[in-house]
Design an enzyme around this catalytic site. Sequence first.
Site, PDB file in Angstrom:
ATOM      1  N   CYS A 165      -5.015   4.708   8.230  1.00 58.04           N
ATOM      2  CA  CYS A 165      -5.266   3.280   8.431  1.00 58.04           C
ATOM      3  C   CYS A 165      -6.420   3.166   9.659  1.00 58.04           C
ATOM      4  O   CYS A 165      -7.022   2.040   9.717  1.00 58.04           O
ATOM      5  CB  CYS A 165      -3.926   2.635   8.749  1.00 58.04           C
ATOM      6  SG  CYS A 165      -3.187   3.463  10.460  1.00 58.04           S
TER       7      CYS A 165
ATOM      8  N   CYS B 201       0.670  -1.232  -0.068  1.00 58.17           N
ATOM      9  CA  CYS B 201       0.069  -0.093  -0.244  1.00 58.17           C
ATOM     10  C   CYS B 201       0.804   1.375  -0.137  1.00 58.17           C
ATOM     11  O   CYS B 201       0.350   2.389   0.378  1.00 58.17           O
ATOM     12  CB  CYS B 201      -0.978  -0.013   1.309  1.00 58.17           C
ATOM     13  SG  CYS B 201      -1.932  -1.512   1.402  1.00 58.17           S
TER      14      CYS B 201
HETATM   15  S1  SF4 Z   1      -2.626  -3.371   6.875  1.00 53.31           S
HETATM   16 FE1  SF4 Z   1      -3.333  -1.549   5.929  1.00 53.31          FE
HETATM   17  S2  SF4 Z   1      -1.473  -0.598   5.125  1.00 53.31           S
HETATM   18 FE2  SF4 Z   1      -0.969  -2.840   5.734  1.00 53.31          FE
HETATM   19  S3  SF4 Z   1      -1.081  -4.305   3.921  1.00 53.31           S
HETATM   20 FE3  SF4 Z   1      -3.258  -4.056   4.905  1.00 53.31          FE
HETATM   21  S4  SF4 Z   1      -4.322  -2.494   3.910  1.00 53.31           S
HETATM   22 FE4  SF4 Z   1      -2.375  -1.984   3.650  1.00 53.31          FE
END
Ligand code: SF4
Length: 187
Positions: free
Chosen positions: A177, A154
């Site tokens: 997040c 991401c």
């Molecule tokens: S926790 Fe959030 S930032 Fe990390 S891989 Fe998953 S979606 Fe992406």
Amino acid sequence: MLLDVVAEIDRSIPVIFLDTGKLFAETIAYRDEVVAHLGLTDIRIVKPDPVQIEARDPEGILWYWDPDSCCALRKVEPLPSAIREFDAVISGRKRYHGAMRSELSLFEAVDGHIKTDPIASWTKEQVMARFESRQLPRHPLVAQGYPSIGCEPCTSRVAEGGDVRAGRWAGKMKTECGIHLQNGMGI
Ligand code: SF4
């Protein structure tokens, strides 16, 4: 940079490192470099519940289909038990990162804790000056065009002069997040 300020006061202040299982290998190496450089003595590595990972993201691609659920599983849910024992939590967010962070308060009450962002008002120039004057190690990906670094799937490169957080969940509506709450909203 905030950890350098913390270490000047007390190297044994507990530091929580949230390892989602999706971080860049460079981030893990940088963590170890920073800990050694600053002499931090109480690093607490927090990970998502493996039972929940197996149940909800067995193939590890939830980030692609439903990043909000992935962040909930890998970031938001593991954190409360890690901070339960503390009266206060220090975060390193800065207002110059823009979007919802431009409204950051210095102090807030969240889930029974006092949360503070002591460098919220620092400018990018002030942060960079502290890195220079203290000769602090930099995350190796910054020099490769990543001004804000989260999980590997991401996080994207940002063009020179682009918004600091433009590479986070690029192409999606998502910008935060959800581990930080302010005024009842996840930021
Ligand atoms: S926790 Fe959030 S930032 Fe990390 S891989 Fe998953 S979606 Fe992406």
